[in-house]
Each structure stands twice: as structure tokens, then as C-alpha cells.
Motif scaffolding. Structure first.
Motif, PDB file in Angstrom:
ATOM      1  N   LEU A 210       0.816  -1.224   0.163  1.00 40.27           N
ATOM      2  CA  LEU A 210      -0.069   0.088   0.054  1.00 40.27           C
ATOM      3  C   LEU A 210       0.925   1.232   0.167  1.00 40.27           C
ATOM      4  N   ARG A 211       1.875   1.262   0.697  1.00 39.19           N
ATOM      5  CA  ARG A 211       2.867   2.441   0.897  1.00 39.19           C
ATOM      6  C   ARG A 211       3.513   2.637  -0.714  1.00 39.19           C
ATOM      7  N   GLN A 212       3.637   1.583  -1.327  1.00 36.23           N
ATOM      8  CA  GLN A 212       4.250   1.659  -2.510  1.00 36.23           C
ATOM      9  C   GLN A 212       3.302   1.859  -4.020  1.00 36.23           C
ATOM     10  N   GLY A 213       1.954   2.261  -3.360  1.00 32.85           N
ATOM     11  CA  GLY A 213       1.099   2.641  -4.294  1.00 32.85           C
ATOM     12  C   GLY A 213       0.481   1.684  -4.859  1.00 32.85           C
ATOM     13  N   GLN A 214       0.456   0.397  -4.564  1.00 33.85           N
ATOM     14  CA  GLN A 214      -0.088  -0.834  -5.142  1.00 33.85           C
ATOM     15  C   GLN A 214      -1.446  -0.925  -4.680  1.00 33.85           C
ATOM     16  N   ILE A 215      -2.432  -1.594  -5.595  1.00 36.22           N
ATOM     17  CA  ILE A 215      -3.538  -2.068  -5.204  1.00 36.22           C
ATOM     18  C   ILE A 215      -3.920  -3.355  -4.411  1.00 36.22           C
ATOM     19  N   VAL A 216      -4.087  -3.416  -3.111  1.00 33.90           N
ATOM     20  CA  VAL A 216      -4.577  -4.745  -2.499  1.00 33.90           C
ATOM     21  C   VAL A 216      -5.809  -5.051  -2.272  1.00 33.90           C
ATOM     22  N   ALA A 217      -6.171  -6.397  -2.694  1.00 34.26           N
ATOM     23  CA  ALA A 217      -7.384  -7.043  -2.576  1.00 34.26           C
ATOM     24  C   ALA A 217      -7.561  -7.709  -1.167  1.00 34.26           C
ATOM     25  N   LEU A 218      -8.335  -6.864  -0.153  1.00 31.73           N
ATOM     26  CA  LEU A 218      -8.447  -7.647   1.327  1.00 31.73           C
ATOM     27  C   LEU A 218      -9.681  -8.225   1.443  1.00 31.73           C
ATOM     28  N   LYS A 219      -9.544  -9.345   2.082  1.00 38.04           N
ATOM     29  CA  LYS A 219     -10.602 -10.229   2.304  1.00 38.04           C
ATOM     30  C   LYS A 219     -11.214  -9.761   3.624  1.00 38.04           C
ATOM     31  N   GLY A 220     -12.383  -8.967   3.503  1.00 40.55           N
ATOM     32  CA  GLY A 220     -12.938  -8.551   4.753  1.00 40.55           C
ATOM     33  C   GLY A 220     -14.028  -9.614   5.565  1.00 40.55           C
ATOM     34  N   ILE A 221     -14.841  -8.934   6.135  1.00 37.94           N
ATOM     35  CA  ILE A 221     -15.990  -9.921   6.829  1.00 37.94           C
ATOM     36  C   ILE A 221     -17.073 -10.392   5.934  1.00 37.94           C
ATOM     37  N   GLY A 222     -17.498  -9.447   4.988  1.00 39.69           N
ATOM     38  CA  GLY A 222     -18.466 -10.167   4.145  1.00 39.69           C
ATOM     39  C   GLY A 222     -18.147 -10.249   2.532  1.00 39.69           C
ATOM     40  N   GLY A 223     -16.755 -10.047   2.237  1.00 36.20           N
ATOM     41  CA  GLY A 223     -16.137 -10.136   0.922  1.00 36.20           C
ATOM     42  C   GLY A 223     -15.058  -9.423   0.770  1.00 36.20           C
ATOM     43  N   TYR A 224     -14.499  -9.379  -0.309  1.00 30.97           N
ATOM     44  CA  TYR A 224     -13.250  -8.470  -0.765  1.00 30.97           C
ATOM     45  C   TYR A 224     -13.541  -7.110  -0.874  1.00 30.97           C
ATOM     46  N   GLN A 225     -12.364  -6.182  -0.459  1.00 28.08           N
ATOM     47  CA  GLN A 225     -12.268  -5.180  -0.807  1.00 28.08           C
ATOM     48  C   GLN A 225     -11.208  -4.730  -1.545  1.00 28.08           C
ATOM     49  N   LEU A 226     -11.173  -3.465  -2.039  1.00 22.99           N
ATOM     50  CA  LEU A 226     -10.077  -2.868  -2.712  1.00 22.99           C
ATOM     51  C   LEU A 226      -9.397  -1.846  -2.311  1.00 22.99           C
ATOM     52  N   LEU A 227      -8.308  -1.832  -1.590  1.00 22.70           N
ATOM     53  CA  LEU A 227      -7.714  -0.772  -0.880  1.00 22.70           C
ATOM     54  C   LEU A 227      -6.532  -0.108  -1.768  1.00 22.70           C
ATOM     55  N   VAL A 228      -6.407   1.016  -1.563  1.00 21.07           N
ATOM     56  CA  VAL A 228      -5.316   1.828  -1.950  1.00 21.07           C
ATOM     57  C   VAL A 228      -5.231   3.193  -1.233  1.00 21.07           C
ATOM     58  N   ASP A 229      -3.821   3.887  -1.461  1.00 21.78           N
ATOM     59  CA  ASP A 229      -3.465   5.184  -0.826  1.00 21.78           C
ATOM     60  C   ASP A 229      -4.453   6.309  -1.398  1.00 21.78           C
ATOM     61  N   PRO A 230      -5.301   6.943  -0.713  1.00 23.34           N
ATOM     62  CA  PRO A 230      -5.852   7.808  -1.513  1.00 23.34           C
ATOM     63  C   PRO A 230      -5.100   9.283  -1.670  1.00 23.34           C
ATOM     64  N   ARG A 231      -3.941   9.241  -1.096  1.00 24.61           N
ATOM     65  CA  ARG A 231      -3.188  10.504  -1.502  1.00 24.61           C
ATOM     66  C   ARG A 231      -2.196  10.317  -2.545  1.00 24.61           C
ATOM     67  N   ASN A 232      -2.327   9.002  -3.185  1.00 29.49           N
ATOM     68  CA  ASN A 232      -1.612   8.624  -4.339  1.00 29.49           C
ATOM     69  C   ASN A 232      -2.456   8.865  -5.705  1.00 29.49           C
ATOM     70  N   ALA A 233      -2.128   9.764  -6.312  1.00 31.94           N
ATOM     71  CA  ALA A 233      -3.144  10.061  -7.472  1.00 31.94           C
ATOM     72  C   ALA A 233      -2.994   9.108  -8.507  1.00 31.94           C
TER      73      ALA A 233
END
Length: 771
Positions: A210-233
Motif C-alpha cells: 500500500l505504501r508503494q502505491g499498489q492496489i491490495v484486495a483484502l478479504k474482509g468480513i463479508g467479502g473482498y475490498q480493494l484498498l489503495v492510498d487515497p493520497r497517491n493520485a
């Protein structure tokens, strides 16, 4: 004197620490007997000193566990059986389940403290939970709610967890997802395209990505989420490109209230929502000068941000180690359900994510994040899912057992058992094969969970909706009678039933699209009646949509239709207007012929399309990439201090009487004519009036017109529903003016005002079949 009570407690009373609470209360009062879970709820036998038994019942009613929701307590006095101890007995499955399945709830303060305590055995453990928090609905496979009936059945409790699980005074007594690093689920991290997982601990690897600006798919409670740093345009732009989501705002997850307050304005209502056990996404206004610089593409052009706080231990660990908020958006392509299966997630999200942070606890069903906004000082649901589903919303009376299939957009389904209507999690738009498959899975899931055989299947009147076709083509419940409910009557019935308002009432039901009883597209409707039936007493003046669905995607076409209706062929002379400049001469000529001859130009009374057309006249969005984009921009543009209003005319007309789906068209409805407002708008444009004032005057004109119609009909109760009332400027203005005129306005609160509430209204409409 000795006495005994047999008690049945109904509601959300399983998986919330209710039995240990009963056990401790009985021990404190020196009472004997037993307690168990069954498919009806929690059953208790309690006996001992009569005064203490009475006190037990009082405490049961007034001091239940914090996560419990008691709907009903049935207590029967009888002679004592002579029990000498108090026991927690094994669960007893029987009959049709009527107990409430608890929703997934956010991490409680006790579990969070343990996770952050270096001396605790659950320090840094991403799956910490207890009876007061953690996954419920997303892991339950069957009722009653016991560990063998959850996706935790494969994880054998270690001695320490087993001791907690078996100790009635421990807050983890029969906490079905109970686990620790020794015996519970574990994290895994892998990089897309690489066969070997890194040796770094999974959480640390995800943080580095995430710090390197990559997109991480996270397995949450009810399914996957897509995470990314919102400051990285660049990273946010890459997420939008890969997810096929060019402009729709992305949700943010903040570490805590303090970090959220660096992004948005948080009042007491918002703070309570953000920190609630549901932990929904809350739409809140941006602060003027944020200390956290977000990329413009997070929510381009929007004065509001969707913000939530961590909803699970894993999210807490991530956000406490990351140095800012994270984009946390649904793990899917646009118009598809979120992924829950690991293999499916890698297949569907492998082209979006750079890496996956997953775990080995299976997810039984997808549950997306809920979305809430505050309108007129009250939280209002926009998307009902995690934290709320599948808790029921009661009806004021009992309909026949009904399965309601909702609509085409923002779909959810409902199942009634007695007066309770169990509402599914948000399913979404039924445009894709994946979405329709998820829709069918949820239907089968609900019928299986509640062992239900409903006698009615309610669906939308539109014959081409996937939900309507499912009702008629499926072999599911072959003996159930199929009943069509007109789209806007379902909105009307849902609003009245949620508020237990008997009617008669006036329903102002404004949205983008709904199939009318005359086979045209409705959407600017005034209905008079009650939950069982209504009459169409007024509607917005119809106009054409050149190109049909193409006009929905291209509001410039709607604007041209409004100009045509207002000015006739002279509209083509207004070449300085943005909608006309948008088209080249050949396109204008083709559109003119379509308007003149009605070629592929269906008629509509849609308020949603009217908003789109006015937005295009102001040059806001001549084309859109998501539903409501133009109307949202028009709302946000409006100057809240502007007091002038454009005129709308009320005109009597004649129309043939027709009836379908609970709605009858009266022979002399009133037309709410928007053409004077468009003429005034064009005059203001020529005079150089600021767009902010024009947008506000249009909103104010609609508000005044609604109040004038309410005054003309002369009824106290006014139900406001349909997607247009997601517009705060419109909704709050209407509520304020109606209240000033001594009307009683109602706006949905526990159900989405949009099509996510249709299924509940479809069930409510079945109340007429009880007679």
C-alpha cells in the motif's frame, strides 16, 4: 413463596451473549432452571423466590446485553419443577426458525484493547472477537446459531479458547467465532503473477504494498475490498481504470474519529453513526482545509466524502500501522457483486489488484458495506447491508407469508414471517450474469435459513426486470401465487408501513424509472391512498427520451427534449446552450426527427430525468458514467441561501382510467407542468445569473410545487420516497416547508429511499390480501 416462569424471548438474541447474561442474572438472584437457544429465540425456565423471579423478568426486559434486540417476551407462570441449579442447555433445533439472525458487528472496545495489548495472547490477532462483536450473518450456515452451523466449524478450539467458550461468566461463552493465534484463522499474502508468497508477515507485506502505491484486495468480513492510498493520485487513477469506475466517488476508511475529522465535518449524529456497532459508510461534507491531501480522483467534484471507521480487527491493525486513511471500495467490477470465494476473487480481481491479503475463514454469503446519510438531522439508509442485514423491519399487520423480489436496480429481497419482514443484504443492479446469479443465491439462502414456504411471490410490474422474469420463469415455489406491484406504489407502501402510518396519505414518489400502469415510464408521481392501494392523482408533465436508454446515459439528449417541449423547433436556434453545442449538425438533425415523430423516444414523467436535463442545460454533465451523476452535481451546485423559486404550473387534464399493481389512474389527474420553470431558467441564463442561483431556484421551484400540490389534495400525511429524495437539498426543503404548513412529512429511515426499499414495500402491499 416459590414460583416459576416459562419464558420465550424473540428477537436478535443469539450470538449476542444472551444465555451467559441469563445465567449470570439467575446466579445473582439465587434462582434455578435452565436456558437454551432454539429456532424461535431463547427459551428460559426460571424458578425460585417469587419476588426474585419477578425481578429476573424485569431485568430481562430492561437490561439485556448491549447487542441484543428483544422484539417479544412471552412469560407464563406455572408450578415449580424443583430444579436445584441453573444450567445452559444445548441448543434445540425445531420448526420454522423465527429467531433473528444477528448482523455482523464492529470490533468492541474490549477486543480492541486485547489486540493492542502486548501482554495479551491475542495481541495483533486479526480475528479477535467475542459475543459482543465480530462476524455473524456472513458466517452463519444454518439456525440455531451454534459453531457447527458456521464457517468456523473447521477450526478446533485450543484449550484456552475452549475454556473461554465453556465458561458462562466469560464474555466469550459460546462466542461461535471464538479463536486465537493458536487455533483460529490465519492471514496470507500473495502477489499477483508470482507463484511464491513473500516471507514477510502478511500484514507487513500488505502495508508495504500500500505504501508503494499498489492496489491490495483484502478479504474482509463479508467479502473482498480493494484498498489503495487515497493520497497517491496515480494509484487511485489506476484503480479507477482497472475497476471500470471513472467518476463515482470512492469510500474511505479512517483510523478513528480524529483522523476522519481531518477529512469531513462530524457532528454528534455522524459520530454516533461512525462509531456504532454497524460501522457504516457515512456521507459527510468535506472540511474546507483538510490536513490530509487526498487525490482529486477519490471523489471528483464532490463536496461530500463517504467515510467509515475500521469494522474488524484486521482493518484496525492495518489502519493503525498505515500513516493515513485508505480507499476501501467493493471488491468487484462495476455492476458485479463483491467476491467472497478466494479462487473466484483471484479470477475476477486479478486484473485489478496487485496483491491479495486474504485468510482461511470461509465467508458464507457476501455482505457489502452499508451506506448512510443524515437528512433533516436523522440518519437515513442508502444501502442496507453489513451491520443491519438481515434484521427485520416490522409491518403494522401480518400479511400472508411473502417472498418479495425487489426491482432491477439496487436490488434486495424480502421474506415475511408473521409481521416481521426479513430484508436481505444489498445485492445490486441485476444487469450482469454475476449479479443475477448472486440474486438467485440470496433467494435460496433466505428460504433455506428460515425454512420458509411462502404462499405469495411479489415482484415489480415491469415485465423485463430480471426480478420479474425470475418470478415467472423459476420453478421455485411452484404453488406460490405471483403478484405484481407497481413500482411507485411499492415505494409509497414501504414509506407508510415503516412509519406504521395507516393512510390515507399523499405519496410524492420521485425517481428515475418505474413501469407505469399505462406501460409508459413513470417517475414524477403523486399517489393518494394507503399501503394496500393508491390512485395516481398527479404527475410531472411527460416528455420524450430520444434514444430511450441512450438518453439516460447522455443527459444532453434529455435537455434537448425539454427545450423541444418548451420552445418547439426554435430550440435548435439556442446553439450557445451546452446541450446543443454537444451535438454536431448531423446529430441534431437526427435527434430533431426523433422528437418530431416519436421515433425510439419513449414518454416519461420521470423527475430523475428532469434533474438530468436541467443539469445538462447548465453544462454540468452532458454524459454520465453512473446513475444520478448529473442530478448529484446539480444538487451540490445549488446555493443554499437562494430564496427565489422557478414557477411550476398545476393543470387539470383528462386521462383514461387504468389499474394495475395496486395503482389506479384517476380520470382527471393534475399535471405538474415544468415548462414555465424551464422558460425562467433560460431567461436567467441569458441574463448571466450565476449557475449556483439557477440550480437553487430550480430546486426551490420543485419544493414549492410539491407543497402546492399537497395543499390542493388537502391531506395531512405526506410520504416522500424514490431515489430523488436522496437529494438533501430537495428532501430537507420539502420537509421544512411541509411542516411549516402543518403537514406530517414522512421519509424512509430504516430502509433505503431508493430501490433498495422496494422489496419491503412489495410485502407491505400484500396486506390487502389478508381480507
Amino acid at each position: 413463596m416459590s414460583a416459576a416462569l416459562h419464558i420465550l424471548v424473540r428477537g436478535a438474541v443469539q450470538g449476542v451473549g444472551f444465555r451467559p447474561f441469563v445465567y449470570r442474572l439467575a446466579q445473582t438472584l439465587g434462582l434455578s432452571g435452565w436456558v437454551l437457544n432454539d429456532s424461535d429465540g431463547v427459551t428460559i425456565e426460571i424458578e425460585g423466590d417469587a419476588d426474585q423471579v419477578q425481578h429476573f423478568l424485569h431485568q430481562l426486559q430492561h437490561t439485556p446485553p448491549p447487542r441484543a434486540q428483544i422484539d417479544q417476551i412471552e412469560a407464563t407462570w406455572h408450578p415449580p419443577h424443583g430444579y436445584t441449579t441453573f444450567q445452559i442447555r444445548p441448543s434445540l433445533p425445531r420448526g420454522m426458525p423465527t429467531t433473528l439472525i444477528p448482523p455482523d458487528t464492529a470490533t468492541c472496545p474490549d477486543c480492541l484493547a486485547e489486540m493492542l495489548d502486548p501482554h495479551n495472547r491475542r495481541f495483533g490477532y486479526a480475528f479477535t472477537n467475542c459475543t459482543n462483536c465480530g462476524p455473524r450473518f456472513s458466517i452463519i450456515a444454518a439456525l440455531p446459531y451454534d459453531r457447527p452451523n458456521t464457517t468456523m466449524r473447521a477450526f478446533v478450539l485450543c484449550p484456552a479458547c475452549g475454556a473461554e467458550y465453556g465458561d458462562p461468566v466469560d464474555r466469550r461463552f459460546h462466542a461461535q467465532p471464538n479463536a486465537c493465534p493458536v487455533c483460529g484463522p490465519r492471514l496470507a499474502f500473495d502477489v499477483v503473477g508470482e507463484a511464491q508468497s513473500p516471507t514477510t508477515p502478511p500484514l507487513n507485506a500488505a502495508l508495504t504494498a500500500l505504501r508503494q502505491g499498489q492496489i491490495v484486495a483484502l478479504k474482509g468480513i463479508g467479502g473482498y475490498q480493494l484498498l489503495v492510498d487515497p493520497r497517491n493520485a496515480e494509484a487511485v487513477a489506476r484503480l479507477r481504470l482497472r475497476k471500470h469506475r471513472p467518476a463515482k466517488p470512492l469510500a474511505l476508511m479512517a483510523r478513528d474519529l480524529e483522523q476522519a475529522a481531518a477529512l469531513v465535518q462530524i457532528d454528534q449524529v455522524a459520530a454516533e453513526l461512525l462509531t456504532s456497532v454497524a460501522a457504516p459508510i457515512v456521507l459527510l461534507p468535506r472540511i474546507p482545509h483538510p490536513s490530509i491531501a487526498l487525490a482529486d480522483l477519490v471523489a471528483p467534484g464532490h463536496p461530500y466524502l463517504g467515510v467509515m471507521l475500521p469494522c474488524s480487527p484486521l482493518h484496525h491493525l492495518l489502519l493503525r500501522s498505515f500513516d493515513g486513511p485508505l480507499v476501501a471500495t467493493s471488491g468487484n467490477l462495476s455492476d458485479e457483486p463483491i467476491c467472497i470465494d478466494d479462487t473466484e476473487a483471484h479470477q475476477r480481481l486479478g486484473q485489478i489488484a496487485d496483491a491479495f491479503l486474504s485468510h482461511n475463514r470461509p465467508i458464507e454469503r457476501h455482505v457489502d458495506d452499508s451506506v448512510v446519510q443524515v437528512v433533516a438531522g436523522i440518519p437515513r439508509m442508502l444501502r442496507r447491508a453489513r451491520g443491519y442485514a438481515p434484521l427485520p423491519v416490522p409491518l403494522p399487520a401480518t400479511p400472508p407469508s411473502t417472498l418479495a423480489l425487489g426491482g432491477q436496480l439496487k436490488n434486495s429481497i424480502a421474506l415475511s414471517i408473521g409481521p416481521q419482514v426479513f430484508i436481505s443484504q444489498h445485492i445490486g443492479d441485476l444487469h450482469t450474469l454475476e449479479a443475477r446469479s448472486a440474486f438467485e443465491r440470496v433467494i435460496h439462502d433466505f428460504l433455506r435459513l428460515y425454512a420458509a414456504q411462502p404462499s405469495l411471490i411479489a415482484h415489480d410490474l415491469h415485465p423485463d426486470y430480471a426480478s420479474s422474469q425470475m418470478a415467472h420463469t423459476s420453478t421455485l415455489l411452484p404453488d406460490a401465487r405471483r403478484v405484481a406491484v407497481q413500482h411507485h406504489h411499492a415505494h409509497f407502501a414501504a414509506c407508510l408501513a415503516e412509519h406504521a402510518a395507516p393512510g390515507p396519505a399523499l405519496g410524492v414518489i420521485w425517481d428515475g424509472t418505474g413501469y407505469g400502469v399505462d406501460a409508459t415510464i413513470w417517475g414524477g408521481e403523486f399517489l393518494f391512498g394507503d399501503v394496500a392501494a393508491s390512485q395516481r392523482v398527479a404527475y410531472l408533465r411527460p416528455f420524450t427520451l430520444p434514444g430511450g436508454e441512450a438518453a439516460v446515459r447522455e443527459p444532453a439528449r434529455v435537455a434537448l427534449a425539454l427545450l423541444w417541449e418548451t420552445l418547439g423547433p426554435a430550440c435548435l436556434e439556442q446553439e450557445d446552450l451546452a446541450p446543443l453545442a454537444h451535438f454536431n449538425p448531423t446529430q441534431r438533425s437526427l435527434l430533431l426527427r426523433m422528437l418530431q415523430h416519436g421515433l425510439n423516444s419513449p414518454h416519461t414523467s420521470s423527475a430523475g430525468r428532469l434533474f438530468d436535463g436541467v443539469a445538462a442545460l447548465l453544462g454540468l454533465h452532458l454524459q454520465v458514467s453512473f446513475e444520478g451523476q448529473a442530478a448529484i452535481a446539480l444538487e451540490h451546485l445549488a446555493d443554499p441561501h437562494e430564496s427565489l423559486a422557478y414557477p411550476f404550473a398545476l393543470e387539470a387534464t383528462t386521462a383514461p382510467a387504468q389499474s394495475a399493481g395496486g395503482v389506479t389512474c384517476v380520470p382527471n389527474p393534475i399535471i405538474l407542468d415544468w415548462r414555465p420553470a424551464i422558460s425562467a431558467l433560460l431567461a436567467d441564463l441569458r441574463r448571466g445569473v450565476a449557475p449556483q442561483q439557477i440550480a437553487a431556484r430550480f430546486h426551490n421551484g420543485l419544493i414549492s410545487a410539491i407543497c402546492a400540490l399537497a395543499r390542493h389534495i388537502g391531506v395531512a400525511t405526506i410520504a416522500l420516497s424514490g431515489g430523488c429524495f436522496q437529494n438533501r437539498h430537495l428532501a430537507e426543503g420539502v420537509i421544512r416547508q411541509l411542516q411549516a404548513a402543518h403537514h406530517h412529512p414522512l421519509l424512509p429511515r430504516h430502509l433505503p429511499v431508493n430501490d433498495g426499499g422496494l422489496c419491503y414495500g412489495q410485502v407491505a402491499a400484500m396486506l390487502s390480501t389478508t381480507n
